[in-house]
Design a protein around this motif. Sequence first.
Motif, PDB file in Angstrom:
ATOM      1  N   ARG A 207      13.889  75.438   6.234  1.00 20.96           N
ATOM      2  CA  ARG A 207      12.477  75.259   6.587  1.00 20.96           C
ATOM      3  C   ARG A 207      12.339  74.316   7.766  1.00 20.96           C
ATOM      4  N   TYR A 208      11.202  74.406   8.447  1.00 20.50           N
ATOM      5  CA  TYR A 208      10.864  73.450   9.493  1.00 20.50           C
ATOM      6  C   TYR A 208       9.354  73.301   9.537  1.00 20.50           C
ATOM      7  N   ILE A 209       8.908  72.199  10.124  1.00 23.11           N
ATOM      8  CA  ILE A 209       7.481  71.909  10.182  1.00 23.11           C
ATOM      9  C   ILE A 209       6.998  72.055  11.616  1.00 23.11           C
ATOM     10  N   VAL A 210       5.924  72.807  11.780  1.00 20.78           N
ATOM     11  CA  VAL A 210       5.282  72.974  13.077  1.00 20.78           C
ATOM     12  C   VAL A 210       4.109  72.003  13.126  1.00 20.78           C
TER      13      VAL A 210
ATOM     14  N   MET B  14       7.370  76.110   7.571  1.00 18.55           N
ATOM     15  CA  MET B  14       7.767  77.498   7.824  1.00 18.55           C
ATOM     16  C   MET B  14       9.154  77.685   7.221  1.00 18.55           C
ATOM     17  N   GLU B  15       9.373  78.804   6.566  1.00 18.19           N
ATOM     18  CA  GLU B  15      10.689  79.099   6.005  1.00 18.19           C
ATOM     19  C   GLU B  15      11.352  80.193   6.836  1.00 18.19           C
ATOM     20  N   ILE B  16      12.622  79.999   7.126  1.00 17.33           N
ATOM     21  CA  ILE B  16      13.398  81.017   7.838  1.00 17.33           C
ATOM     22  C   ILE B  16      14.140  81.819   6.777  1.00 17.33           C
ATOM     23  N   ARG B  17      13.795  83.119   6.648  1.00 15.64           N
ATOM     24  CA  ARG B  17      14.367  83.966   5.606  1.00 15.64           C
ATOM     25  C   ARG B  17      15.147  85.161   6.146  1.00 15.64           C
ATOM     26  N   ASN B  18      15.007  85.426   7.460  1.00 15.91           N
ATOM     27  CA  ASN B  18      15.625  86.632   8.017  1.00 15.91           C
ATOM     28  C   ASN B  18      15.777  86.486   9.531  1.00 15.91           C
ATOM     29  N   ASP B  19      16.242  87.565  10.167  1.00 20.70           N
ATOM     30  CA  ASP B  19      16.464  87.537  11.615  1.00 20.70           C
ATOM     31  C   ASP B  19      15.181  87.240  12.393  1.00 20.70           C
ATOM     32  N   MET B  20      14.050  87.782  11.966  1.00 16.65           N
ATOM     33  CA  MET B  20      12.790  87.528  12.670  1.00 16.65           C
ATOM     34  C   MET B  20      12.425  86.043  12.602  1.00 16.65           C
ATOM     35  N   GLY B  21      12.632  85.421  11.467  1.00 18.39           N
ATOM     36  CA  GLY B  21      12.369  83.987  11.349  1.00 18.39           C
ATOM     37  C   GLY B  21      13.244  83.174  12.290  1.00 18.39           C
ATOM     38  N   VAL B  22      14.500  83.578  12.449  1.00 20.32           N
ATOM     39  CA  VAL B  22      15.412  82.901  13.385  1.00 20.32           C
ATOM     40  C   VAL B  22      14.926  83.108  14.811  1.00 20.32           C
ATOM     41  N   ARG B  23      14.535  84.331  15.158  1.00 25.55           N
ATOM     42  CA  ARG B  23      14.070  84.614  16.520  1.00 25.55           C
ATOM     43  C   ARG B  23      12.840  83.780  16.863  1.00 25.55           C
ATOM     44  N   LEU B  24      11.905  83.666  15.919  1.00 22.95           N
ATOM     45  CA  LEU B  24      10.714  82.852  16.137  1.00 22.95           C
ATOM     46  C   LEU B  24      11.098  81.391  16.369  1.00 22.95           C
ATOM     47  N   TYR B  25      11.991  80.880  15.543  1.00 21.87           N
ATOM     48  CA  TYR B  25      12.434  79.491  15.677  1.00 21.87           C
ATOM     49  C   TYR B  25      13.141  79.264  17.015  1.00 21.87           C
ATOM     50  N   VAL B  26      14.015  80.176  17.409  1.00 22.06           N
ATOM     51  CA  VAL B  26      14.741  80.056  18.680  1.00 22.06           C
ATOM     52  C   VAL B  26      13.760  80.045  19.851  1.00 22.06           C
ATOM     53  N   GLU B  27      12.758  80.909  19.827  1.00 25.24           N
ATOM     54  CA  GLU B  27      11.764  80.932  20.905  1.00 25.24           C
ATOM     55  C   GLU B  27      11.011  79.600  20.967  1.00 25.24           C
ATOM     56  N   LEU B  28      10.674  79.048  19.813  1.00 23.71           N
ATOM     57  CA  LEU B  28      10.008  77.747  19.752  1.00 23.71           C
ATOM     58  C   LEU B  28      10.895  76.668  20.368  1.00 23.71           C
ATOM     59  N   LYS B  29      12.179  76.668  20.017  1.00 28.04           N
ATOM     60  CA  LYS B  29      13.118  75.671  20.535  1.00 28.04           C
ATOM     61  C   LYS B  29      13.383  75.853  22.032  1.00 28.04           C
ATOM     62  N   LYS B  30      13.295  77.062  22.545  1.00 28.44           N
ATOM     63  CA  LYS B  30      13.485  77.291  23.981  1.00 28.44           C
ATOM     64  C   LYS B  30      12.423  76.552  24.794  1.00 28.44           C
ATOM     65  N   PHE B  31      11.200  76.491  24.263  1.00 26.61           N
ATOM     66  CA  PHE B  31      10.111  75.816  24.962  1.00 26.61           C
ATOM     67  C   PHE B  31      10.075  74.317  24.678  1.00 26.61           C
TER      68      PHE B  31
END
Length: 139
Positions: free
Chosen positions: A59-62, A69-86
Motif C-alpha cells: 500500500r501507499y498513501i497519496v 491505495m493498494e497495489i494488487r496487480n500490474d495496473m496498480g504497479v503501472r499507476l504507482y510507477v507513473e506517479l513516481k516518474k513525476f
Amino acid sequence: MSNIMILLRHSGEWTSDNEYKDYAIDGIIIKDYVSYDEVVGEIMTQLGIDDTDKKIEIRYIVEGNSTPMEIRNDMGVRLYVELKKFNREFRLYPLCINISYSVEKNGAIMNFNSSDDSVSVLSSEAVVQSNLMDMKNYI
C-alpha cells in the motif's frame, strides 16, 4: 528504461487514522516497466521474506487522500510507477508492506497478519468438525 528508487516501510502497523506507524525502512530499485510479480519478488528478496508460506500486501498513501491505495496487480504497479516518474524524490510515496502467513493445523488453514495481529481461519470445515467433537465430549 530508467530506474526508480522506492522507499519501503515494513514491520509496522496501520492505525485507525490510516497512518503506518512503528515501521522499519529499506529500499529497492525497479525499472519503469515492471510487473506486479517482479515488484513482489524484489520486495520479498530485499526484506528476506520466504515466499513459500508468506504473502505481502503493498500500500501507499497519496497526499490529500485518507485511504491508502493498494497495489494488487500490474495496473496498480503501472499507476504507482507513473506517479513516481513525476515525483522521483526517494522519500515520497513509500510502499508500506504488510506480511501475512498461513499455517495449517488439524486440517484448518489459519492466516496471520503482522500489521494488525489478526488471525483468520481460511478453511473452517475442520475447525467446525473439531468444535462439534469437543461439544460431544461435554454432553
